[in-house]
Design a protein around this motif. Structure first.
Motif, PDB file in Angstrom:
ATOM      1  N   ASN A   1       0.801  -1.212   0.000  1.00 36.17           N
ATOM      2  CA  ASN A   1       0.000   0.000   0.000  1.00 36.17           C
ATOM      3  C   ASN A   1       0.837   1.266   0.000  1.00 36.17           C
ATOM      4  O   ASN A   1       0.387   2.304  -0.484  1.00 36.17           O
ATOM      5  N   THR A   2       2.069   1.184   0.499  1.00 40.21           N
ATOM      6  CA  THR A   2       2.988   2.313   0.332  1.00 40.21           C
ATOM      7  C   THR A   2       3.267   2.538  -1.146  1.00 40.21           C
ATOM      8  O   THR A   2       3.258   3.681  -1.639  1.00 40.21           O
ATOM      9  N   ARG A   3       3.499   1.454  -1.871  1.00 40.21           N
ATOM     10  CA  ARG A   3       3.755   1.569  -3.311  1.00 40.21           C
ATOM     11  C   ARG A   3       2.515   2.059  -4.046  1.00 40.21           C
ATOM     12  O   ARG A   3       2.604   2.863  -4.980  1.00 40.21           O
ATOM     13  N   ARG A   4       1.354   1.568  -3.637  1.00 41.14           N
ATOM     14  CA  ARG A   4       0.112   2.015  -4.268  1.00 41.14           C
ATOM     15  C   ARG A   4      -0.091   3.519  -4.069  1.00 41.14           C
ATOM     16  O   ARG A   4      -0.411   4.246  -5.014  1.00 41.14           O
ATOM     17  N   LEU A   5       0.068   3.978  -2.846  1.00 44.11           N
ATOM     18  CA  LEU A   5      -0.182   5.391  -2.555  1.00 44.11           C
ATOM     19  C   LEU A   5       0.862   6.292  -3.192  1.00 44.11           C
ATOM     20  O   LEU A   5       0.552   7.420  -3.593  1.00 44.11           O
ATOM     21  N   THR A   6       2.101   5.803  -3.304  1.00 45.74           N
ATOM     22  CA  THR A   6       3.129   6.572  -3.999  1.00 45.74           C
ATOM     23  C   THR A   6       2.753   6.753  -5.467  1.00 45.74           C
ATOM     24  O   THR A   6       2.844   7.850  -6.030  1.00 45.74           O
ATOM     25  N   ALA A   7       2.315   5.653  -6.092  1.00 49.89           N
ATOM     26  CA  ALA A   7       1.903   5.713  -7.500  1.00 49.89           C
ATOM     27  C   ALA A   7       0.665   6.590  -7.665  1.00 49.89           C
ATOM     28  O   ALA A   7       0.562   7.379  -8.615  1.00 49.89           O
ATOM     29  N   LEU A   8      -0.285   6.482  -6.740  1.00 48.31           N
ATOM     30  CA  LEU A   8      -1.500   7.293  -6.815  1.00 48.31           C
ATOM     31  C   LEU A   8      -1.172   8.767  -6.642  1.00 48.31           C
ATOM     32  O   LEU A   8      -1.739   9.626  -7.326  1.00 48.31           O
ATOM     33  N   GLY A   9      -0.239   9.054  -5.733  1.00 48.17           N
ATOM     34  CA  GLY A   9       0.130  10.445  -5.489  1.00 48.17           C
ATOM     35  C   GLY A   9       0.684  11.145  -6.711  1.00 48.17           C
ATOM     36  O   GLY A   9       0.567  12.367  -6.841  1.00 48.17           O
TER      37      GLY A   9
ATOM     38  N   GLY B   1      -4.456  15.739 -16.650  1.00 43.46           N
ATOM     39  CA  GLY B   1      -4.321  14.708 -17.680  1.00 43.46           C
ATOM     40  C   GLY B   1      -4.470  13.287 -17.177  1.00 43.46           C
ATOM     41  O   GLY B   1      -4.308  12.324 -17.946  1.00 43.46           O
ATOM     42  N   THR B   2      -4.795  13.120 -15.904  1.00 40.24           N
ATOM     43  CA  THR B   2      -4.913  11.775 -15.342  1.00 40.24           C
ATOM     44  C   THR B   2      -6.099  11.047 -15.939  1.00 40.24           C
ATOM     45  O   THR B   2      -7.198  11.583 -16.033  1.00 40.24           O
ATOM     46  N   THR B   3      -5.872   9.797 -16.317  1.00 36.96           N
ATOM     47  CA  THR B   3      -6.934   8.958 -16.864  1.00 36.96           C
ATOM     48  C   THR B   3      -7.332   7.895 -15.851  1.00 36.96           C
ATOM     49  O   THR B   3      -6.619   7.640 -14.873  1.00 36.96           O
ATOM     50  N   LEU B   4      -8.462   7.275 -16.114  1.00 34.64           N
ATOM     51  CA  LEU B   4      -8.922   6.172 -15.277  1.00 34.64           C
ATOM     52  C   LEU B   4      -7.887   5.052 -15.273  1.00 34.64           C
ATOM     53  O   LEU B   4      -7.627   4.423 -14.236  1.00 34.64           O
ATOM     54  N   GLU B   5      -7.279   4.823 -16.435  1.00 31.44           N
ATOM     55  CA  GLU B   5      -6.254   3.779 -16.539  1.00 31.44           C
ATOM     56  C   GLU B   5      -5.047   4.074 -15.648  1.00 31.44           C
ATOM     57  O   GLU B   5      -4.447   3.156 -15.086  1.00 31.44           O
ATOM     58  N   ASP B   6      -4.697   5.352 -15.509  1.00 32.70           N
ATOM     59  CA  ASP B   6      -3.570   5.733 -14.650  1.00 32.70           C
ATOM     60  C   ASP B   6      -3.830   5.332 -13.195  1.00 32.70           C
ATOM     61  O   ASP B   6      -2.950   4.819 -12.507  1.00 32.70           O
ATOM     62  N   VAL B   7      -5.048   5.592 -12.738  1.00 31.03           N
ATOM     63  CA  VAL B   7      -5.399   5.279 -11.352  1.00 31.03           C
ATOM     64  C   VAL B   7      -5.488   3.770 -11.154  1.00 31.03           C
ATOM     65  O   VAL B   7      -5.018   3.234 -10.143  1.00 31.03           O
ATOM     66  N   LEU B   8      -6.068   3.073 -12.105  1.00 34.02           N
ATOM     67  CA  LEU B   8      -6.144   1.617 -12.019  1.00 34.02           C
ATOM     68  C   LEU B   8      -4.757   0.989 -12.059  1.00 34.02           C
ATOM     69  O   LEU B   8      -4.494  -0.011 -11.381  1.00 34.02           O
ATOM     70  N   ASP B   9      -3.866   1.581 -12.831  1.00 33.17           N
ATOM     71  CA  ASP B   9      -2.488   1.106 -12.888  1.00 33.17           C
ATOM     72  C   ASP B   9      -1.842   1.194 -11.498  1.00 33.17           C
ATOM     73  O   ASP B   9      -1.146   0.267 -11.052  1.00 33.17           O
ATOM     74  N   ALA B  10      -2.079   2.309 -10.810  1.00 30.48           N
ATOM     75  CA  ALA B  10      -1.517   2.492  -9.469  1.00 30.48           C
ATOM     76  C   ALA B  10      -2.082   1.492  -8.477  1.00 30.48           C
ATOM     77  O   ALA B  10      -1.412   1.111  -7.506  1.00 30.48           O
ATOM     78  N   TYR B  11      -3.298   1.046  -8.711  1.00 31.40           N
ATOM     79  CA  TYR B  11      -3.956   0.084  -7.818  1.00 31.40           C
ATOM     80  C   TYR B  11      -3.574  -1.359  -8.142  1.00 31.40           C
ATOM     81  O   TYR B  11      -3.336  -2.174  -7.238  1.00 31.40           O
ATOM     82  N   ILE B  12      -3.487  -1.664  -9.425  1.00 29.86           N
ATOM     83  CA  ILE B  12      -3.339  -3.053  -9.875  1.00 29.86           C
ATOM     84  C   ILE B  12      -1.886  -3.505  -9.969  1.00 29.86           C
ATOM     85  O   ILE B  12      -1.528  -4.589  -9.483  1.00 29.86           O
TER      86      ILE B  12
END
Length: 220
Positions: free
Chosen positions: A72-80, A87-98
């Motif tokens: 979850n540290t890695r997830r939140l870093t990517a999400l941040g 320019g953020t897309t839905l795919e960008d956020v899903l990428d950070a989660y998946i």
């Protein structure tokens, strides 16, 4: 002041117990694996388990904490890196989660056993564990839900959580690598994992974007 060699021994003992517990919980489940089996596999006595963890429930929690803190540290870093950007897309956020979760499942990182432990948690409906996960990691899901809500303003909060829950189920299945699509002998594990991430992100994005809202959700 704790000497370095003593501290190192303490960490080694604790890591041995966690590794043994993770492997046994993956194979036998939480109820099926006894502390006696854990101590035998870790080559320690019961006093060492009690000293480091206090109880079996706390040991189970620490098995999860050891993996999920990093995930979850890695997830939140990517999400941040993408949150709130124009320019953020839905795919960008899903990428950070998946993608961080699929990276966790790689065999060379030792996460394969943990994926089976995670599957056990879903199957056994352990309410104590469910509460622990909600209290310690629920904020991660909320941060992702907030960004999904920004990108999908037509969906209500409940509908977003329904869809995120379904994406998480698909992600857990992909992490287990137990599906119809098996890695070919000439494909590296890393390439197979990347392909799984790409397919899942595209599939999840399509589901998240679906404008149809269920009758149940719409009635609330």
């Amino acid at each position: 002041m704790t000497s370095a060699p003593y501290a190192s021994r303490e960490r080694t003992t604790k890591e041995r117990i966690l590794g043994a517990a993770e492997a046994l919980f993956a194979t036998h489940g939480f109820a099926g694996a006894s502390l006696r089996q854990v101590t035998a596999a870790a080559r320690v006595n019961l006093a060492a388990v009690n000293y480091h963890f206090g109880s079996k429930d706390k040991l189970i929690e620490e098995v999860f904490r050891r993996r999920l803190d990093e995930l979850n540290t890695r997830r939140l870093t990517a999400l941040g890196k993408v949150t709130g950007a124009a320019g953020t897309t839905l795919e960008d956020v899903l990428d950070a989660y998946i993608r961080p979760a699929l990276d966790l499942s790689r065999t060379d990182g030792g996460g394969a056993a943990f994926v089976r432990v995670l599957a056990r948690a879903y199957a056994e409906h352990n309410e104590t564990l469910r509460r622990f996960l909600s209290e310690n990691y629920g904020h991660v899901l909320r941060q992702f839900a907030t960004e999904f809500a920004r990108l999908l303003p037509g969906l209500g909060k409940e509908e977003i959580y329904w869809r995120l829950d379904i994406v998480t189920g698909a992600l857990t299945y992909a992490m287990a690598d137990f599906g119809v699509i098996q890695r070919k002998v000439d494909v590296t594990e890393r390439d197979h994992r990347e392909a799984a991430a790409d397919h899942l992100i595209r599939f999840a994005a399509a589901g998240m974007r679906d404008p149809t809202v269920s009758h149940a959700a719409a009635s609330h």
